[in-house]
Design a protein around this motif. Structure first.
Motif, PDB file in Angstrom:
ATOM      1  N   TYR A 113     -27.574  34.082  10.391  1.00  0.00           N
ATOM      2  CA  TYR A 113     -26.355  33.224  10.536  1.00  0.00           C
ATOM      3  C   TYR A 113     -26.237  32.919  12.159  1.00  0.00           C
ATOM      4  O   TYR A 113     -25.523  31.846  12.325  1.00  0.00           O
ATOM      5  CB  TYR A 113     -25.167  34.122  10.218  1.00  0.00           C
ATOM      6  CG  TYR A 113     -24.686  34.234   8.839  1.00  0.00           C
ATOM      7  CD1 TYR A 113     -23.953  33.135   8.255  1.00  0.00           C
ATOM      8  CD2 TYR A 113     -25.257  34.950   8.012  1.00  0.00           C
ATOM      9  CE1 TYR A 113     -23.868  33.026   6.975  1.00  0.00           C
ATOM     10  CE2 TYR A 113     -25.090  34.993   6.482  1.00  0.00           C
ATOM     11  CZ  TYR A 113     -24.336  33.882   6.129  1.00  0.00           C
ATOM     12  OH  TYR A 113     -23.887  33.843   4.700  1.00  0.00           O
ATOM     13  N   ALA A 115     -28.675  31.656  14.065  1.00  0.00           N
ATOM     14  CA  ALA A 115     -29.345  30.547  13.832  1.00  0.00           C
ATOM     15  C   ALA A 115     -28.816  29.202  13.574  1.00  0.00           C
ATOM     16  O   ALA A 115     -28.689  28.094  14.009  1.00  0.00           O
ATOM     17  CB  ALA A 115     -30.728  30.781  13.174  1.00  0.00           C
ATOM     18  N   LEU A 116     -27.836  29.558  12.237  1.00  0.00           N
ATOM     19  CA  LEU A 116     -26.780  28.699  11.798  1.00  0.00           C
ATOM     20  C   LEU A 116     -26.058  28.318  12.778  1.00  0.00           C
ATOM     21  O   LEU A 116     -25.865  27.016  13.106  1.00  0.00           O
ATOM     22  CB  LEU A 116     -26.193  29.124  10.524  1.00  0.00           C
ATOM     23  CG  LEU A 116     -25.207  28.315  10.086  1.00  0.00           C
ATOM     24  CD1 LEU A 116     -25.780  27.064   9.430  1.00  0.00           C
ATOM     25  CD2 LEU A 116     -24.353  29.032   8.903  1.00  0.00           C
ATOM     26  N   GLU A 118     -26.056  28.329  16.226  1.00  0.00           N
ATOM     27  CA  GLU A 118     -26.859  27.839  17.062  1.00  0.00           C
ATOM     28  C   GLU A 118     -27.103  26.309  16.784  1.00  0.00           C
ATOM     29  O   GLU A 118     -26.966  25.566  17.537  1.00  0.00           O
ATOM     30  CB  GLU A 118     -27.862  28.460  17.755  1.00  0.00           C
ATOM     31  CG  GLU A 118     -27.727  29.635  18.940  1.00  0.00           C
ATOM     32  CD  GLU A 118     -28.753  30.309  19.287  1.00  0.00           C
ATOM     33  OE1 GLU A 118     -29.809  29.972  19.454  1.00  0.00           O
ATOM     34  OE2 GLU A 118     -28.706  31.619  19.406  1.00  0.00           O
ATOM     35  N   ASN A 119     -27.705  26.191  15.719  1.00  0.00           N
ATOM     36  CA  ASN A 119     -28.121  25.013  15.443  1.00  0.00           C
ATOM     37  C   ASN A 119     -27.182  23.840  14.985  1.00  0.00           C
ATOM     38  O   ASN A 119     -26.858  22.894  15.622  1.00  0.00           O
ATOM     39  CB  ASN A 119     -28.970  25.221  13.806  1.00  0.00           C
ATOM     40  CG  ASN A 119     -30.373  24.599  13.934  1.00  0.00           C
ATOM     41  OD1 ASN A 119     -30.994  24.385  15.006  1.00  0.00           O
ATOM     42  ND2 ASN A 119     -31.048  24.879  13.020  1.00  0.00           N
ATOM     43  N   THR A 120     -26.116  24.440  14.142  1.00  0.00           N
ATOM     44  CA  THR A 120     -25.214  23.301  13.946  1.00  0.00           C
ATOM     45  C   THR A 120     -23.945  23.154  14.892  1.00  0.00           C
ATOM     46  O   THR A 120     -23.691  22.172  15.491  1.00  0.00           O
ATOM     47  CB  THR A 120     -24.449  23.729  12.363  1.00  0.00           C
ATOM     48  OG1 THR A 120     -25.466  24.222  11.652  1.00  0.00           O
ATOM     49  CG2 THR A 120     -23.845  22.750  11.889  1.00  0.00           C
ATOM     50  N   LEU A 171     -34.474  16.359  17.960  1.00  0.00           N
ATOM     51  CA  LEU A 171     -33.861  17.271  16.860  1.00  0.00           C
ATOM     52  C   LEU A 171     -33.195  16.545  15.738  1.00  0.00           C
ATOM     53  O   LEU A 171     -32.868  17.062  14.844  1.00  0.00           O
ATOM     54  CB  LEU A 171     -33.087  17.968  17.319  1.00  0.00           C
ATOM     55  CG  LEU A 171     -33.519  19.083  18.476  1.00  0.00           C
ATOM     56  CD1 LEU A 171     -32.182  19.755  19.157  1.00  0.00           C
ATOM     57  CD2 LEU A 171     -34.427  19.992  18.007  1.00  0.00           C
ATOM     58  N   ASP A 184     -21.355  18.044   8.898  1.00  0.00           N
ATOM     59  CA  ASP A 184     -22.429  19.325   9.088  1.00  0.00           C
ATOM     60  C   ASP A 184     -21.283  20.770   9.641  1.00  0.00           C
ATOM     61  O   ASP A 184     -21.501  21.747   9.182  1.00  0.00           O
ATOM     62  CB  ASP A 184     -23.347  19.130  10.188  1.00  0.00           C
ATOM     63  CG  ASP A 184     -24.368  18.175   9.618  1.00  0.00           C
ATOM     64  OD1 ASP A 184     -24.342  18.017   8.324  1.00  0.00           O
ATOM     65  OD2 ASP A 184     -25.352  17.796  10.310  1.00  0.00           O
ATOM     66  N   GLU A 187     -19.391  22.182   7.094  1.00  0.00           N
ATOM     67  CA  GLU A 187     -20.194  22.994   6.190  1.00  0.00           C
ATOM     68  C   GLU A 187     -20.530  24.158   6.439  1.00  0.00           C
ATOM     69  O   GLU A 187     -20.410  25.173   5.752  1.00  0.00           O
ATOM     70  CB  GLU A 187     -21.537  22.161   5.673  1.00  0.00           C
ATOM     71  CG  GLU A 187     -22.218  22.251   4.440  1.00  0.00           C
ATOM     72  CD  GLU A 187     -23.540  21.714   4.372  1.00  0.00           C
ATOM     73  OE1 GLU A 187     -23.801  21.595   3.404  1.00  0.00           O
ATOM     74  OE2 GLU A 187     -24.071  21.242   5.426  1.00  0.00           O
ATOM     75  N   ALA A 188     -21.154  24.081   7.861  1.00  0.00           N
ATOM     76  CA  ALA A 188     -21.294  25.547   8.566  1.00  0.00           C
ATOM     77  C   ALA A 188     -19.845  26.564   8.516  1.00  0.00           C
ATOM     78  O   ALA A 188     -20.016  27.674   8.353  1.00  0.00           O
ATOM     79  CB  ALA A 188     -21.908  25.342  10.021  1.00  0.00           C
TER      80      ALA A 188
END
Lengths: 256, 321
Positions: A113, A115-116, A118-120, A171, A184, A187-188
């Protein structure tokens, strides 16, 4: 920093308790952009959750002082550690870990989570700051230029923008439209709202670094005001997330 | 309705397999959609220059998300049975893989000097169609370098440090996956779903591509449950076993070797002729500048000059006298 020196530092650091005069270096508040605000807020939340004392020091060149080029960084005795993940590791060696009671499976989920987030959220914040034109003109450019004298500020801002665009491009975020980015994020938000459900914290009864990071992202998206408030709207759709932010602010940030 | 779909992908277990291609292939197989996997290496045949491509009834779809959505529209989904919490977990793990494992995979294949020059570049040179084999590998090499630098950290300048950092993140990620998988057959119980497809997409190339610098591969071999997971998926959903592919590849390699030898013959002669020509030109050139030929010219000139000189001398003598 190689693995060897890092592990030596951690070993050395472990022998000493957390000092009373630890300092957290952050940029000036007027100069911080969304990603910086999030990072600083996350580290503050984490340290507060561990009940560690620290003093926040604002420096306008904090970014250049940091060993990894990222704010914030902690000066703790002889050690200087930057960014959330290494700081979490460092505190862990001093016996201040928040994940001790979790099963390995829960820790794995927690990391996923994080990572989610940080990513999104991280990339969406970068995108909004540097690639969304209205936000860039009204918020990013003035704050990034504010600390430099006239021609230098313009030049450095252009340089930074180019650099950030390249990063997002590599990216695969640059070709997204703002609408897709917001999708996005929505969604996150949905995903972490599911994870939080009706619990007090993401992993049960006690806070973890995931709570610190999620709080920092959500709080920033809710409180920083743009002309474009679609990020805040995405968060506000989930009542439990809003309440979570309020709860953490109350519990861990009232003494500040 | 019988659906015939083609997913074109960068070739399977030859050294370079793109994670997204494998992942989509696996996802489609898990969901039970009848489709045909085609191997291709020609970026021109895809609408956006990216693989994989899903072709169905004249439509071409390239983006990973769109492929999944499209399959779902056609009622081929592998994760209808997941609860919303499980779906959110899947999303989280996908991010984890993208964030921690993907840079390492890209690094190992495209950035690491030895792996790139010894395996990846030659393979691409041989297996891409003519004009692309010159610039596609180099382009991807450069793009990958940028990508790894951007995700892992711009402040690291030494390649050794970069490798350490990338590998550490990836190893951590593999360990977390091992924990997540536990003793289960698949990540969400008995049936494979989206997450399995994606994990497989990342792990299969990591496990199967023989690279000289195989630091990460060794770590993955140590994670037994993950290795078994990859083998299980390969056996159940990609019935053409890797051994067959191996044989096919060997055959191809032999063929290519023969081709190369056949090609080399005229080249060798041509090179000899060229070398001889070059040497000859150089020698003649040298001779022209300093050697015999000039002497001849000088001889003619000098005879004239001498006469002139003599005339002048005579004239001088006359005047003196």
């Amino acid at each position: 920093m190689s693995i060897l020196t890092e592990s030596i530092e951690i070993e050395l650091g472990a022998s000493e308790p957390w000092p009373r005069d630890a300092q957290l270096y952050e940029p000036l508040e007027t100069q911080m952009l969304l990603p910086d605000i999030v990072r600083c807020r996350a580290v503050e939340a984490f340290l507060n959750m561990c009940h560690l004392d620290f003093e926040v020091v604002h420096r306008k060149n904090a970014e250049d002082m940091s060993p990894s080029g990222m704010v914030p960084f902690v000066r703790c005795g002889a050690f200087i550690i930057s960014e959330l993940e290494p700081i979490v590791g460092f505190c862990g060696t001093k016996g201040h870990a928040l994940t001790e009671d979790l099963s390995p499976r829960d820790v794995a989920d927690m990391r996923a989570y994080m990572a989610l987030l940080e990513n999104t959220f991280g990339n969406a914040e970068l995108y909004m700051c540097w690639m969304e034109d209205t936000v860039y003109q009204q918020f990013t450019r003035p704050s990034h230029e504010s600390i430099y004298p006239w021609p230098l500020g313009q030049l450095l801002t252009i340089q930074k923008q180019r650099h950030t665009c390249q990063k997002l491009k590599s990216l695969d975020w640059a070709e997204k439209s703002t609408l897709e980015v917001i999708e996005d994020v929505t969604e996150a938000c949905q995903a972490i709202s599911e994870k939080l459900a009706r619990k007090d914290f993401f992993c049960g009864e006690t806070p973890t670094e995931l709570d610190a990071l999620a709080y920092a992202h959500l709080h920033t998206m809710l409180t920083v005001k743009f002309s474009d408030d679609r990020l805040a709207e995405a968060v506000k759709q989930h009542e439990n997330l809003v309440k979570f932010v309020e709860r953490i602010t109350e519990t861990f940030f009232t003494q500040h | 309705m019988l659906v015939r779909e083609n997913v074109e992908k960068w070739s399977d277990f030859d050294p370079v397999a793109s994670s997204t291609s494998l992942e989509k292939g696996a996802y489609a197989k898990f969901s039970g959609a009848p489709l045909k996997l085609l191997k291709t290496n020609n970026p021109v045949r895809t609408p956006s220059g990216h693989l994989p491509v899903l072709r169905h009834e004249g439509k071409k779809i390239t983006k990973a998300k769109e492929i999944v959505n499209y399959l779902r529209q056609q009622n081929y989904g592998a994760d209808f049975e997941l609860s919303s919490l499980e779906s959110s977990e899947v999303l989280a793990y996908i991010s984890l893989l993208e964030h921690k494992l993907a840079p390492a995979l890209v690094y190992m294949q495209w950035v690491d000097e030895r792996n790139y020059t010894e395996v990846i570049h030659p393979w691409f040179r041989q297996n891409s169609p003519f004009p692309f084999n010159f610039y596609v590998p180099t382009m991807r090499h450069r793009r990958s370098q940028a990508r790894v630098a951007h995700t892992v950290g711009e402040h690291i300048t030494e390649s050794k440090q970069l490798e350490d950092k990338v590998c550490r993140d990836a190893q951590q990620c593999l360990n977390l996956l091992t924990t997540r998988l536990g003793d289960e057959e698949f990540f969400n119980g008995d049936m494979p779903a989206m997450l399995d497809a994606i994990v497989f997409g990342y792990l299969a190339p990591l496990l199967k591509i023989p690279l000289p610098n195989n630091r990460l591969q060794n770590h993955l071999r140590g994670c037994e449950s993950l290795c078994n997971f990859v083998k299980r998926v390969l056996l159940r959903y990609f019935p053409q076993s890797p051994e067959e592919m191996e044989e096919e590849r060997k055959l191809k390699e032999e063929q290519q070797k023969r081709d190369v030898e056949a090609l080399e013959f005229p080249h060798r002669r041509r090179n000899k002729v060229l070398a001889a020509l070059f040497a000859l030109t150089a020698m003649i050139g040298y001779a022209l500048v300093t050697g015999i030929v000039q002497v001849e010219i000088v001889d003619e000139d000098r005879s004239g000059d001498d006469e002139l000189d003599e005339d002048v001398d005579f004239a001088k003598n006359d005047r003196d006298q």
